[in-house]
Design an enzyme around this catalytic site. Sequence first.
Site, PDB file in Angstrom:
ATOM      1  N   TRP A 168       4.476  10.916   4.179  1.00  0.00           N
ATOM      2  CA  TRP A 168       4.374  10.075   4.268  1.00  0.00           C
ATOM      3  C   TRP A 168       4.859   9.391   5.942  1.00  0.00           C
ATOM      4  O   TRP A 168       6.213   9.206   5.975  1.00  0.00           O
ATOM      5  CB  TRP A 168       4.847   8.025   3.554  1.00  0.00           C
ATOM      6  CG  TRP A 168       4.538   7.760   3.873  1.00  0.00           C
ATOM      7  CD1 TRP A 168       5.257   6.230   4.872  1.00  0.00           C
ATOM      8  CD2 TRP A 168       3.496   6.812   3.034  1.00  0.00           C
ATOM      9  NE1 TRP A 168       4.453   4.803   4.492  1.00  0.00           N
ATOM     10  CE2 TRP A 168       2.798   5.418   4.491  1.00  0.00           C
ATOM     11  CE3 TRP A 168       2.005   6.807   2.216  1.00  0.00           C
ATOM     12  CZ2 TRP A 168       1.696   4.277   4.141  1.00  0.00           C
ATOM     13  CZ3 TRP A 168       1.179   5.568   2.717  1.00  0.00           C
ATOM     14  CH2 TRP A 168       1.141   4.502   3.121  1.00  0.00           C
ATOM     15  N   HIS A 214      -3.866   0.887  -5.204  1.00  0.00           N
ATOM     16  CA  HIS A 214      -2.887   0.919  -4.266  1.00  0.00           C
ATOM     17  C   HIS A 214      -2.443  -0.267  -4.323  1.00  0.00           C
ATOM     18  O   HIS A 214      -2.441  -1.048  -2.352  1.00  0.00           O
ATOM     19  CB  HIS A 214      -2.627   2.019  -3.181  1.00  0.00           C
ATOM     20  CG  HIS A 214      -1.347   2.405  -2.610  1.00  0.00           C
ATOM     21  ND1 HIS A 214      -1.273   3.415  -1.962  1.00  0.00           N
ATOM     22  CD2 HIS A 214      -0.131   1.924  -1.982  1.00  0.00           C
ATOM     23  CE1 HIS A 214       0.041   3.222  -2.085  1.00  0.00           C
ATOM     24  NE2 HIS A 214       0.605   2.288  -1.167  1.00  0.00           N
ATOM     25  N   TYR A 230      12.247   8.949  -1.449  1.00  0.00           N
ATOM     26  CA  TYR A 230      12.753   8.460  -0.129  1.00  0.00           C
ATOM     27  C   TYR A 230      14.145   8.449   0.000  1.00  0.00           C
ATOM     28  O   TYR A 230      14.812   9.170   1.276  1.00  0.00           O
ATOM     29  CB  TYR A 230      12.735   7.471   0.398  1.00  0.00           C
ATOM     30  CG  TYR A 230      10.766   6.613   0.504  1.00  0.00           C
ATOM     31  CD1 TYR A 230      10.270   7.750   2.187  1.00  0.00           C
ATOM     32  CD2 TYR A 230       9.447   6.627  -0.217  1.00  0.00           C
ATOM     33  CE1 TYR A 230       8.506   7.633   2.086  1.00  0.00           C
ATOM     34  CE2 TYR A 230       8.464   6.623  -0.149  1.00  0.00           C
ATOM     35  CZ  TYR A 230       7.549   6.523   1.437  1.00  0.00           C
ATOM     36  OH  TYR A 230       6.287   6.992   0.990  1.00  0.00           O
ATOM     37  N   GLU A 268       3.351  -1.833   7.658  1.00  0.00           N
ATOM     38  CA  GLU A 268       4.202  -1.731   6.264  1.00  0.00           C
ATOM     39  C   GLU A 268       4.897  -2.513   5.608  1.00  0.00           C
ATOM     40  O   GLU A 268       6.271  -2.969   5.789  1.00  0.00           O
ATOM     41  CB  GLU A 268       5.596  -0.721   6.785  1.00  0.00           C
ATOM     42  CG  GLU A 268       4.886   0.452   7.178  1.00  0.00           C
ATOM     43  CD  GLU A 268       4.670   1.892   6.084  1.00  0.00           C
ATOM     44  OE1 GLU A 268       5.486   1.513   4.662  1.00  0.00           O
ATOM     45  OE2 GLU A 268       4.232   3.286   6.534  1.00  0.00           O
ATOM     46  N   GLU A 271       2.554   3.872  -7.650  1.00  0.00           N
ATOM     47  CA  GLU A 271       4.161   2.707  -7.548  1.00  0.00           C
ATOM     48  C   GLU A 271       4.072   1.874  -8.627  1.00  0.00           C
ATOM     49  O   GLU A 271       5.211   0.569  -7.948  1.00  0.00           O
ATOM     50  CB  GLU A 271       4.706   2.590  -6.111  1.00  0.00           C
ATOM     51  CG  GLU A 271       5.136   3.811  -5.495  1.00  0.00           C
ATOM     52  CD  GLU A 271       6.417   3.764  -3.850  1.00  0.00           C
ATOM     53  OE1 GLU A 271       6.407   3.199  -3.681  1.00  0.00           O
ATOM     54  OE2 GLU A 271       6.310   4.487  -2.983  1.00  0.00           O
ATOM     55  N   GLU A 331       4.613  11.065  -1.797  1.00  0.00           N
ATOM     56  CA  GLU A 331       5.352  11.464  -0.355  1.00  0.00           C
ATOM     57  C   GLU A 331       7.000  11.003  -0.775  1.00  0.00           C
ATOM     58  O   GLU A 331       7.488  11.316  -1.382  1.00  0.00           O
ATOM     59  CB  GLU A 331       4.981   8.746  -0.464  1.00  0.00           C
ATOM     60  CG  GLU A 331       3.578   8.736  -0.666  1.00  0.00           C
ATOM     61  CD  GLU A 331       4.467   7.033  -0.720  1.00  0.00           C
ATOM     62  OE1 GLU A 331       4.846   6.257  -0.109  1.00  0.00           O
ATOM     63  OE2 GLU A 331       3.008   6.715  -0.982  1.00  0.00           O
ATOM     64  N   PHE A 358       6.557   5.014  10.266  1.00  0.00           N
ATOM     65  CA  PHE A 358       6.867   6.575   9.192  1.00  0.00           C
ATOM     66  C   PHE A 358       5.738   7.386  10.054  1.00  0.00           C
ATOM     67  O   PHE A 358       5.910   8.919   9.208  1.00  0.00           O
ATOM     68  CB  PHE A 358       6.632   6.290   8.058  1.00  0.00           C
ATOM     69  CG  PHE A 358       7.610   5.857   7.581  1.00  0.00           C
ATOM     70  CD1 PHE A 358       8.546   6.462   6.195  1.00  0.00           C
ATOM     71  CD2 PHE A 358       7.354   4.100   7.073  1.00  0.00           C
ATOM     72  CE1 PHE A 358       9.420   6.175   5.275  1.00  0.00           C
ATOM     73  CE2 PHE A 358       8.923   3.681   6.419  1.00  0.00           C
ATOM     74  CZ  PHE A 358       9.939   4.458   6.074  1.00  0.00           C
TER      75      PHE A 358
END
Length: 534
Positions: free
Chosen positions: A467, A154, A344, A474, A200, A417, A483
């Site tokens: 998430w 990540h 999102y 962040e 991602e 997420e 979040f």
Amino acid sequence: MAIKLIALVITLCVASWDVAQGRSLRFSTTPLNRYSFPPHFDFGVASSAYQYEGAVEEGGRSLSIWDNFTHAFPERTNMDNGDVAVDFYHRYKEDIKLIKEMNMDSFRFSLSWSRILPSGKLSDGVNKEGVQFYKNLIDELIENGIKPFVTIYHWDIPQALDDEYGSFLSPRIIDDFRNYARFCFQEFGDKVSMWTTFNEPYVYSVSGYDAGNKAMGRCSKWVNSLCIAGDSGTEPYLVSHHLLLAHAAAVEEFRKCDKISQDSKIGIVLSPYWFEPYDSASNADKEAVERALAFNIGWHLSPLVFGDYPETIKISAGNRLPSFTKEQSMMVKNSFDFIGVNYYTARFVAHDLNVDISRPRFMTDQHLQYKLTNRTGDTISLESDGTKILWSYPEGLRKILNYIKNKYNNPTIYITENGFDDYENGTVTREEILEDTKRIEYHQKHLQELQKAITEDGCDVKGYFTWSLLDNFEWEHGYAVRFGLYYVDYKNGLQRHAKHSAMWFKHFLERSGKPMPMDLFKSVKRWWSTLQMI
């Protein structure tokens, strides 16, 4: 005290009667709950190592690129860093109790490469203390009835590998990642059944190597003057190419590892937006939507499903886009059991006629402009976060799932997420942040669209992760963006406080078959606020 108890009984009775009569139901007279989804559907919360753990120089961990980035360029991360983060390294047991209290099934977390292999290379030795930390974490989750859902990478590669050969800019990363992944499967595979290789890749490649606003912080100087080196026209493509090959190499190791059970699964996590045309009557803008989807999703998903990049990207990027050999194409194709989707928000897009071809970069290769409003001035939603970046567009989740189903052979998907943030600019009280009605509505509406995608459209979705469990670091926003379902008090010992959304999820996920309807939840919330003034 007696007055408060009487008030509670009266309020609950009135609220229950109102709900029974179907009054004032702003969401649904038959609210969703766990049982609205298929059996064994997985609900969980998500996190990542650098954003949560802290303890960056404890337990044998070496520095990652994010340690270097936040300290070398503090102005690019709101003067914040992950040195302590939310101290999950020391507090994971209490945080696991919070997950359990919400009736969640799973916890998605990532492994810190630099905590396990400080040099980044298996041949240089293993940090046993780091390995033991993750074994303890996994055991604690299982003891509490929570399934571990592990991400191998990540965004926090050991700084040592970037210093040595430029990390994902070099094909040398493929074997180092293969070895790291194989070690993780051997060490944790007997207790972990759900794996993802990368989180991602689009964001990692574009933000790190085209825009330069996240680590590695590289880009063409004319894109961002804060970048000290980089090439926005070539490096994003090169990084993602090596990342896809490293992913495929890891999956090869996964599928031959004797510690992995037959029911274990592996995938990769993508981060698609949904897009609508800026001008719904414009064919050029409709074509821009298709290009946006090709770059945003197809860049990484097409090689995994079909073995090659989309034609749109090949034409736009030309020889700046690396190509797969026949052997590489075969290795990458079908190298997944499921696809993780981090969804999102959405954007309008318009065809862009004014691209400067003398200054190529990934973002302008798409020949489009991202817009927050359409041609008539309407936003894509009435609800946004405090930064006006994340606009709630639940329909986009259903649309993106159907797009993937129809174009990419309906792969198994986990929503890895989905979440909504608060922006803390110093003017909002803790109590106001705890009363997070917007977040509750965001999740409920997205879950409604998700349920339709599954039951009405036939999308093969197996899980949904919010998430995030906690407010956390962040990235370029530092700690100003929140979040979490739990508020973290950064000024008072990192105390955790449940937001109203945590209570909502607790009742949404009740296994009794009697979840709290939304209006009853709101009545209880009003009762609680009233009691605070008695």
